[in-house]
Scaffold this motif. Structure first.
Motif: not given
Length: 315
Positions: A140-164
């Motif tokens: 549940l915490v992953g859905l609320v915190v990690v998914v937006p973090f990966v989709g909005d910050y981590l994936a763009p930092a690696f030059g790719t797109h992700s829905i989280g």
């Protein structure tokens, strides 16, 4: 008649009776322990036989090699390709262990060798609390915190797109879940070492870090290896977190940021109405059999490696 003599004879009679009862209890205890061990072996064998029996229909209609190498999973068309789930499981396991293992070892060294007094108690308590949190809470915490973090910050930092949702998200959460277990076991292995090892190393002029790196980690190596093995088993067989965070995409992932599937999540996602179809049920049970066989082979190989480490690093 002398009362002293009568008392002595009663004591002599009582001793053999007590000894006999103790021997009977010990024999019954040994039988109970042997029975418990045999029951565990029989239970494992029964589980394996059940899975094998239920997997026969799918294996009789489809080649096992073809299912393992095919990327098409469509039960409606009777296409059962396990390759996407196998690759997803491998990616999640490797990434989670790569992130969690170094943190676990370093944290265990700090707790066992550097932390003192109240700080050690506080850190150890938080580690124990983390280990006791149910996996679904992390999901549940992953859905609320990690998914937006990966989709909005981590994936763009690696030059790719992700829905989280994807492999990286699951790996991050599973690394958090599995790290406390590895820390606790590693701390126990380090603290179980005799103080003579530390004193002997420090006595010849080694620094504290040199003692930890060259002596303590080698001596506690088998125990730390067992901790890593426990972490591997927990990540490899994780179900609820991958089912919640991996995206459920039955396709070969082209990037760690893509959505995917793992073997356990494949069973969970298709367990509902598809289980009423005999051939699909057999396919999902075959997935469970593959999980069991892989974990058993890994545990057996790890046991051999641990024995070799114990002989090589004995102190």
């Amino acid at each position: 008649m002398d009362p002293t003599t009568d008392h002595g004879s009663n004591a002599e009679t009582t001793r053999p009776d007590r000894l006999g009862r103790r021997l009977v209890i010990e024999r019954l205890s040994s039988y109970w322990l042997i029975g418990a061990g045999l029951f565990a072996v029989a239970l494992f064998g029964l589980i394996v036989l059940t899975l094998v029996q239920q997997s026969i229909p799918i294996v009789s209609e489809h080649s096992l090699l073809e299912m393992l190498t095919s990327a098409n999973w469509d039960p409606a068309q009777e296409e059962f390709g396990f390759l996407p789930a196998i690759l997803g499981t491998i990616y999640v396991t490797v990434l989670s262990m790569a992130m969690g293992t170094p943190i676990a070892i370093l944290a265990a060294i700090y707790i066992a060798e550097y932390a003192e007094g109240r700080m050690k108690v506080i850190v150890s308590s938080f580690i124990d609390v983390l280990a006791a949190i149910p996996s679904v809470i992390f999901g549940l915490v992953g859905l609320v915190v990690v998914v937006p973090f990966v989709g909005d910050y981590l994936a763009p930092a690696f030059g790719t797109h992700s829905i989280g949702l994807g492999i990286v998200t699951v790996s991050l959460v599973m690394a958090i879940i599995v790290t406390p277990f590895m820390i606790s076991l590693s701390v126990e292995s380090l603290e179980a070492l005799p103080d003579e090892l530390r004193e002997a190393s420090l006595g010849v002029g080694a620094t504290k870090w040199e003692t930890i790196r060259s002596v303590l980690l080698r001596a506690a190596g088998p125990g730390i290896f067992s901790a890593i093995l426990l972490g591997f088993g927990r990540v490899f067989g994780a179900t609820i977190v991958p089912a919640m965070l991996i995206g459920g995409q039955t396709a070969v992932p082209g990037s760690p940021f893509d959505a995917g599937e793992t073997l356990p999540s494949l069973i969970v996602n298709d367990f509902g109405e598809l289980m009423s179809i005999p051939i699909t049920q057999s396919a999902l049970i075959l997935v469970g059999l593959l999980l069991l066989v892989i974990v058993w082979l890994f545990n057996f190989g790890a046991m051999l490696v641990r024995r070799r480490l114990q002989r090589r690093w004995q102190y």
